[in-house]
Write a protein that holds these residues in place. Structure first.
Motif, PDB file in Angstrom:
ATOM      1  N   ALA A 112      -6.735  14.926   4.221  1.00 16.57           N
ATOM      2  CA  ALA A 112      -7.980  15.429   3.635  1.00 16.57           C
ATOM      3  C   ALA A 112      -9.181  14.641   4.143  1.00 16.57           C
ATOM      4  O   ALA A 112     -10.229  15.220   4.471  1.00 16.57           O
ATOM      5  CB  ALA A 112      -7.905  15.358   2.121  1.00 16.57           C
ATOM      6  N   VAL A 113      -9.050  13.335   4.224  1.00 16.78           N
ATOM      7  CA  VAL A 113     -10.150  12.510   4.733  1.00 16.78           C
ATOM      8  C   VAL A 113     -10.412  12.828   6.200  1.00 16.78           C
ATOM      9  O   VAL A 113     -11.555  12.947   6.634  1.00 16.78           O
ATOM     10  CB  VAL A 113      -9.847  11.009   4.534  1.00 16.78           C
ATOM     11  CG1 VAL A 113     -10.848  10.143   5.273  1.00 16.78           C
ATOM     12  CG2 VAL A 113      -9.830  10.675   3.055  1.00 16.78           C
TER      13      VAL A 113
ATOM     14  N   THR B 216      -1.216  13.259   2.356  1.00  9.83           N
ATOM     15  CA  THR B 216      -2.147  14.352   2.060  1.00  9.83           C
ATOM     16  C   THR B 216      -3.574  13.828   1.919  1.00  9.83           C
ATOM     17  O   THR B 216      -4.526  14.491   2.319  1.00  9.83           O
ATOM     18  CB  THR B 216      -1.733  15.094   0.777  1.00  9.83           C
ATOM     19  OG1 THR B 216      -1.602  14.143  -0.283  1.00  9.83           O
ATOM     20  CG2 THR B 216      -0.424  15.815   0.965  1.00  9.83           C
ATOM     21  N   GLU B 217      -3.716  12.636   1.363  1.00  4.28           N
ATOM     22  CA  GLU B 217      -5.041  12.042   1.244  1.00  4.28           C
ATOM     23  C   GLU B 217      -5.596  11.720   2.631  1.00  4.28           C
ATOM     24  O   GLU B 217      -6.764  11.979   2.921  1.00  4.28           O
ATOM     25  CB  GLU B 217      -4.978  10.778   0.397  1.00  4.28           C
ATOM     26  CG  GLU B 217      -6.319  10.126   0.175  1.00  4.28           C
ATOM     27  CD  GLU B 217      -6.203   8.860  -0.657  1.00  4.28           C
ATOM     28  OE1 GLU B 217      -7.256   8.302  -0.978  1.00  4.28           O
ATOM     29  OE2 GLU B 217      -5.076   8.433  -0.975  1.00  4.28           O
ATOM     30  N   ASP B 218      -4.760  11.163   3.497  1.00  2.00           N
ATOM     31  CA  ASP B 218      -5.190  10.864   4.861  1.00  2.00           C
ATOM     32  C   ASP B 218      -5.598  12.139   5.593  1.00  2.00           C
ATOM     33  O   ASP B 218      -6.596  12.154   6.322  1.00  2.00           O
ATOM     34  CB  ASP B 218      -4.067  10.164   5.637  1.00  2.00           C
ATOM     35  CG  ASP B 218      -3.756   8.775   5.076  1.00  2.00           C
ATOM     36  OD1 ASP B 218      -4.626   8.209   4.382  1.00  2.00           O
ATOM     37  OD2 ASP B 218      -2.646   8.285   5.336  1.00  2.00           O
TER      38      ASP B 218
ATOM     39  N   ARG C 147       1.569   4.900   0.849  1.00  3.82           N
ATOM     40  CA  ARG C 147       1.085   5.839   1.864  1.00  3.82           C
ATOM     41  C   ARG C 147       0.942   7.213   1.241  1.00  3.82           C
ATOM     42  O   ARG C 147       1.852   7.724   0.603  1.00  3.82           O
ATOM     43  CB  ARG C 147       2.065   5.901   3.032  1.00  3.82           C
ATOM     44  CG  ARG C 147       1.523   6.687   4.184  1.00  3.82           C
ATOM     45  CD  ARG C 147       2.342   6.446   5.438  1.00  3.82           C
ATOM     46  NE  ARG C 147       1.724   7.069   6.590  1.00  3.82           N
ATOM     47  CZ  ARG C 147       1.787   8.370   6.852  1.00  3.82           C
ATOM     48  NH1 ARG C 147       2.425   9.172   6.053  1.00  3.82           N
ATOM     49  NH2 ARG C 147       1.197   8.862   7.913  1.00  3.82           N
ATOM     50  N   ARG C 148      -0.226   7.806   1.423  1.00  2.92           N
ATOM     51  CA  ARG C 148      -0.504   9.137   0.886  1.00  2.92           C
ATOM     52  C   ARG C 148      -0.923  10.044   2.042  1.00  2.92           C
ATOM     53  O   ARG C 148      -2.101  10.128   2.374  1.00  2.92           O
ATOM     54  CB  ARG C 148      -1.603   9.057  -0.156  1.00  2.92           C
ATOM     55  CG  ARG C 148      -1.202   8.247  -1.365  1.00  2.92           C
ATOM     56  CD  ARG C 148      -2.315   8.235  -2.395  1.00  2.92           C
ATOM     57  NE  ARG C 148      -1.912   7.550  -3.581  1.00  2.92           N
ATOM     58  CZ  ARG C 148      -2.152   6.265  -3.821  1.00  2.92           C
ATOM     59  NH1 ARG C 148      -2.779   5.532  -2.940  1.00  2.92           N
ATOM     60  NH2 ARG C 148      -1.752   5.725  -4.937  1.00  2.92           N
TER      61      ARG C 148
ATOM     62  N   ARG D 112       0.854  -1.186   0.000  1.00  2.00           N
ATOM     63  CA  ARG D 112       0.000   0.000   0.000  1.00  2.00           C
ATOM     64  C   ARG D 112       0.890   1.237   0.000  1.00  2.00           C
ATOM     65  O   ARG D 112       1.787   1.370   0.815  1.00  2.00           O
ATOM     66  CB  ARG D 112      -0.891   0.016   1.243  1.00  2.00           C
ATOM     67  CG  ARG D 112      -1.854   1.179   1.241  1.00  2.00           C
ATOM     68  CD  ARG D 112      -2.836   1.046   2.393  1.00  2.00           C
ATOM     69  NE  ARG D 112      -3.789   2.113   2.344  1.00  2.00           N
ATOM     70  CZ  ARG D 112      -3.685   3.251   3.026  1.00  2.00           C
ATOM     71  NH1 ARG D 112      -2.664   3.439   3.823  1.00  2.00           N
ATOM     72  NH2 ARG D 112      -4.599   4.176   2.929  1.00  2.00           N
TER      73      ARG D 112
END
Length: 63
Positions: free
Chosen positions: A14-15, A10-12, A7-8, A5
């Protein structure tokens, strides 16, 4: 074959921020968008907007 996987962060972030903010949707605009999606035969958009309409009315959805 192993799947790694990616790891992002910025996505984490944002969520996480989206989960903390109160949801406020204008139901008439969501329903107008649903009409447009229906006319364009956009089934996925219609499903997403239906979920948003439920959130706008603050109802719980059963599983």
């Amino acid at each position: 074959m192993s799947v790694t996987r990616v790891r992002r962060p910025t996505e984490d972030a944002a969520v996480g921020a989206a989960c903390r903010r109160p949801r406020s949707f204008s139901l008439p605009s969501v329903l107008a968008d649903m009409t447009t999606a229906n006319r364009l035969n956009d089934r996925e958009g219609l499903l997403l907007l239906a979920c948003r309409a439920v959130r706008a009315t603050h109802l719980e959805v059963g599983k």
